[in-house]
Design a protein around this motif. Structure first.
Motif, short mmCIF file in Angstrom:
data_model
loop_
_atom_site.label_atom_id
_atom_site.label_comp_id
_atom_site.label_asym_id
_atom_site.label_seq_id
_atom_site.Cartn_x
_atom_site.Cartn_y
_atom_site.Cartn_z
N LYS A 189 15.81 61.90 78.80
CA LYS A 189 14.64 62.04 78.74
C LYS A 189 15.33 63.24 77.23
O LYS A 189 14.17 63.04 76.15
CB LYS A 189 14.04 62.01 80.10
N ASN A 190 15.92 64.03 77.61
CA ASN A 190 16.18 65.35 77.05
C ASN A 190 16.40 64.13 74.98
O ASN A 190 16.35 64.92 74.54
CB ASN A 190 16.81 66.30 77.84
N LEU A 191 17.55 63.49 75.46
CA LEU A 191 17.83 63.03 74.07
C LEU A 191 16.61 62.23 73.47
O LEU A 191 16.60 62.19 71.91
CB LEU A 191 19.00 61.93 74.09
N THR A 192 15.70 61.65 74.05
CA THR A 192 14.78 60.77 73.62
C THR A 192 13.76 61.86 73.13
O THR A 192 12.81 61.90 72.45
CB THR A 192 14.05 59.87 74.60
N ASP A 193 13.69 62.73 74.35
CA ASP A 193 12.50 64.13 73.72
C ASP A 193 12.72 64.78 72.64
O ASP A 193 12.10 64.58 71.12
CB ASP A 193 11.94 65.55 74.22
N THR A 194 14.33 65.01 72.34
CA THR A 194 14.79 65.61 70.84
C THR A 194 14.82 64.88 69.51
O THR A 194 13.98 64.47 68.61
CB THR A 194 16.39 65.52 71.62
N TYR A 195 14.79 63.19 69.72
CA TYR A 195 14.37 61.97 68.78
C TYR A 195 13.11 62.80 68.65
O TYR A 195 12.65 61.96 67.45
CB TYR A 195 14.69 60.18 69.83
N LYS A 292 7.33 48.27 70.00
CA LYS A 292 6.55 48.38 70.69
C LYS A 292 5.91 49.06 71.90
O LYS A 292 5.45 49.01 72.73
CB LYS A 292 5.40 47.17 70.72
N HIS A 293 7.65 48.43 72.57
CA HIS A 293 7.33 49.02 73.96
C HIS A 293 8.42 50.47 74.50
O HIS A 293 8.45 50.42 75.47
CB HIS A 293 8.45 47.94 75.03
N PHE A 294 8.16 51.14 73.17
CA PHE A 294 8.49 52.69 73.31
C PHE A 294 8.15 52.92 74.62
O PHE A 294 9.22 53.51 75.76
CB PHE A 294 8.39 53.02 72.42
N GLU A 295 7.06 52.68 74.71
CA GLU A 295 5.64 53.80 75.55
C GLU A 295 6.09 53.59 76.92
O GLU A 295 5.52 54.50 77.93
CB GLU A 295 4.69 53.77 75.14
N ALA A 300 8.27 55.14 82.20
CA ALA A 300 9.34 54.39 82.76
C ALA A 300 10.69 55.25 83.34
O ALA A 300 11.40 55.56 84.80
CB ALA A 300 9.94 53.11 82.65
N VAL A 301 11.23 55.38 82.37
CA VAL A 301 12.39 57.22 82.28
C VAL A 301 11.84 57.86 83.33
O VAL A 301 12.78 58.49 83.85
CB VAL A 301 13.03 57.35 80.92
N ASP A 302 10.40 58.35 83.02
CA ASP A 302 10.27 59.48 82.94
C ASP A 302 9.68 59.33 84.92
O ASP A 302 10.00 60.86 85.45
CB ASP A 302 8.69 60.43 82.68
N VAL A 303 9.45 58.22 85.08
CA VAL A 303 9.27 58.02 86.72
C VAL A 303 10.26 58.47 87.60
O VAL A 303 10.30 58.65 88.47
CB VAL A 303 8.35 56.66 87.03
N CYS A 304 11.49 57.35 86.92
CA CYS A 304 12.77 57.28 87.39
C CYS A 304 13.19 59.01 87.23
O CYS A 304 13.65 59.28 88.44
CB CYS A 304 13.94 56.41 86.57
#
Length: 529
Positions: A189-195, A292-295, A300-304
């Motif tokens: 999550k944090n690495l993705t938010d950083t991206y 296109k499947h990013f969101e 799903a990551v946020d839910v987990c």
């Protein structure tokens, strides 16, 4: 668990009753005034939007205050059409909808068989659980006194080995069972938010780089401070075992071979930290390349992450009892003198934070920030943050306070503190590295300088993956203890969370505010030019 309910009509004249009911219950549960103010602002926006959407004034609204494992849930239940807080006109968003969207992570909307269930989540003051932990420490001392009178030293050791320590290890296993997936999903999550932030703006990318650099410097400062503390204690007879020289039994090739296990499930089964980090990096890379499947995957990551964070919250609720056992363990095994060593070490570690404060003062001076004004308004900010669970939860209050007292630009500050709360983890880095190395040196573990570098890298990634909430010091310390194969330090990890968990959050917040002050001063100079 406690539950209180009141039924009212969903009408404007019933708002006062609902408002007073919720505020009274929040105050009774010792929620901080700032959190109460935010919660009431959110509830008022929600109630007004319900009226705006034209629900029948005769609709029965059931308000429930539910206290579960220290977390307060405000539940609103009513029949009718599905309620969705969306603006009628996208170009003209009402103040109520703006507030609901801003606090979207604190509200949960559900609709089933004609009934709406809306839940507002209020995190309880972390200091209450800490007070219970300190009560557990006091109780452990009181329990030890009769045990030392009526049982011999050998019998006390038998109690520790057969009953107390196995229970402590049971709790540590439960923390790791939940903490490993929390760390993985938090890393992703944090690495993705950083991206996302780095792709969105160059200023956000620069801010992230500064946060990473300060975290790295925090690790270095912790390393040098730990050597000083270890040498100070090493000069005292009776406290320490022989301090062995750095040797390191694990070669470079063995460490490389252990990085990638044969099974993707093995990191979770054995709690191997580096394979866990590598899995997180691979997932993040694949995640950010799906197009296109990013969101969908991000949701799903946020839910987990939220799911395992809830599980962690439940496990953390038992911390006071296991803190009692963790303090009792060394006293039964060695004697009450070991408690004095713990107290001295805790005092020295708290005092050593002055090193970080000096680092922050130097940064402020170099950045041209007026120290007198900054320091004068700092104590009330720190005192309020003691009562808030994490740097992320503290962002709304810190924005309001800094805009009011320091006259910072609200728009820029809102963007900066949101980024910094997720990426600036000076407190995690400093305390995790300091605690790890102090106990490595004091116990005389056979370790090489290469392994110290490995631990430093591990601390950086664990800090990024540590949940920015109560429990992060415990999870990080347990993973490092497991990596060092030092089961004797498991009890230490538990009371380190109690003693330094809140301190870690305060350092994170202070680092955020220092960076925001420097950025504000820089923007003012550029505006003049």
């Amino acid at each position: 668990m406690s539950k209180k309910t009141v039924d009212i009509n969903l009408a404007a004249e019933s708002f006062g009753t609902a408002y007073m009911f919720i505020r009274r219950e929040l105050t009774r549960n010792r929620i901080s005034e700032e959190i109460i103010m935010e919660t009431m602002l959110l509830f008022e926006a929600l109630y007004n939007d319900l009226l705006e959407q034209g629900f029948d004034r005769e609709t029965l609204l059931t308000l429930t205050m539910h206290n579960t494992f220290g977390e307060i849930n405000i539940k609103l239940g009513f029949e009718g059409k599905p309620y969705i807080p969306v603006p009628k006109n996208p170009t003209d968003v009402s103040p109520e909808i703006s507030i609901l969207l801003a606090y979207d992570d604190k509200v949960d909307y559900r609709y089933s068989t004609g009934y709406n269930n809306i839940r507002i989540i209020v995190k309880r003051n972390h200091s209450i659980n800490q007070m219970r932990c300190f009560a557990g420490i006091l109780l452990a001392i009181l329990v030890y006194i009769p045990l030392s009178i009526f049982f011999s030293f050998e019998e006390r050791q038998a109690i520790e080995e057969r009953i107390v320590f196995p229970l402590v290890k049971l709790y540590a296993n439960a923390m790791l069972m939940v903490g490993a997936p929390v760390t993985l999903f938090s890393l992703v999550k944090n690495l993705t938010d950083t991206y996302i932030v780095s792709e969105r703006s160059s200023s956000g990318r620069r801010l992230q780089m500064k946060a990473v650099i300060t975290s790295f410097i925090s690790v270095l400062l912790a390393l040098f401070t730990s050597i000083f503390i270890a040498r100070l204690f090493n000069s005292r007879d009776g406290y320490l075992a022989e301090n062995l020289s750095f040797g390191g039994t694990m070669s470079f090739s063995e460490i490389i071979a252990s990085l990638v296990p044969s099974s993707i499930f093995e990191p979770f089964e054995t709690f191997m930290p580096f394979p866990l980090i590598i899995v997180a990096l691979l997932i993040t890379y694949a995640f950010c390349s799906v197009g296109k499947h990013f969101e969908v995957i991000k949701q799903a990551v946020d839910v987990c992450y939220n799911l395992f964070s809830k599980m962690l919250h439940v496990v953390m609720f038992a911390l006071p009892f296991f803190c009692f056992l963790a303090i009792l363990t060394p006293m039964l095994a060695v004697g009450i003198g070991d408690l004095l060593l713990i107290a001295e070490l805790a005092f020295l570690i708290i005092v050593s934070i002055i090193v970080l404060f000096i680092f922050y003062l130097i940064r402020l001076l170099i950045g041209g920030v007026e120290l007198g004004t900054f320091l004068r308004h700092l104590p009330p900010l720190i005192l309020e943050n003691i009562r808030i669970n994490s740097a992320i939860d503290a962002v709304p209050f810190n924005i309001r306070y800094c805009v009011k007292k320091y006259v910072y630009n609200r728009k820029r500050l809102s963007e900066e503190l949101t980024i910094l709360a997720q990426t600036n983890l000076d407190g995690n880095c400093y305390l995790l590295m300091l605690l790890s190395m102090v106990f490595v040196f004091l116990m005389g573990l056979d370790i090489s300088w290469f392994q110290i570098l490995v631990i430093a890298i591990l601390v950086l990634f664990l800090s990024l993956g540590a949940p920015n909430q109560p429990g992060s010091i415990l999870i990080g310390t347990l993973i490092i203890v497991l990596y060092l194969h030092a089961d004797d330090l498991i009890s230490m990890a538990i009371y380190c969370e109690v003693l330094f968990g809140a301190v870690q959050n305060l350092i994170n917040v202070l680092g955020d505010i220092v960076t925001a002050a420097i950025e504000d001063q820089k923007a003012k100079k550029e505006a003049v030019i």
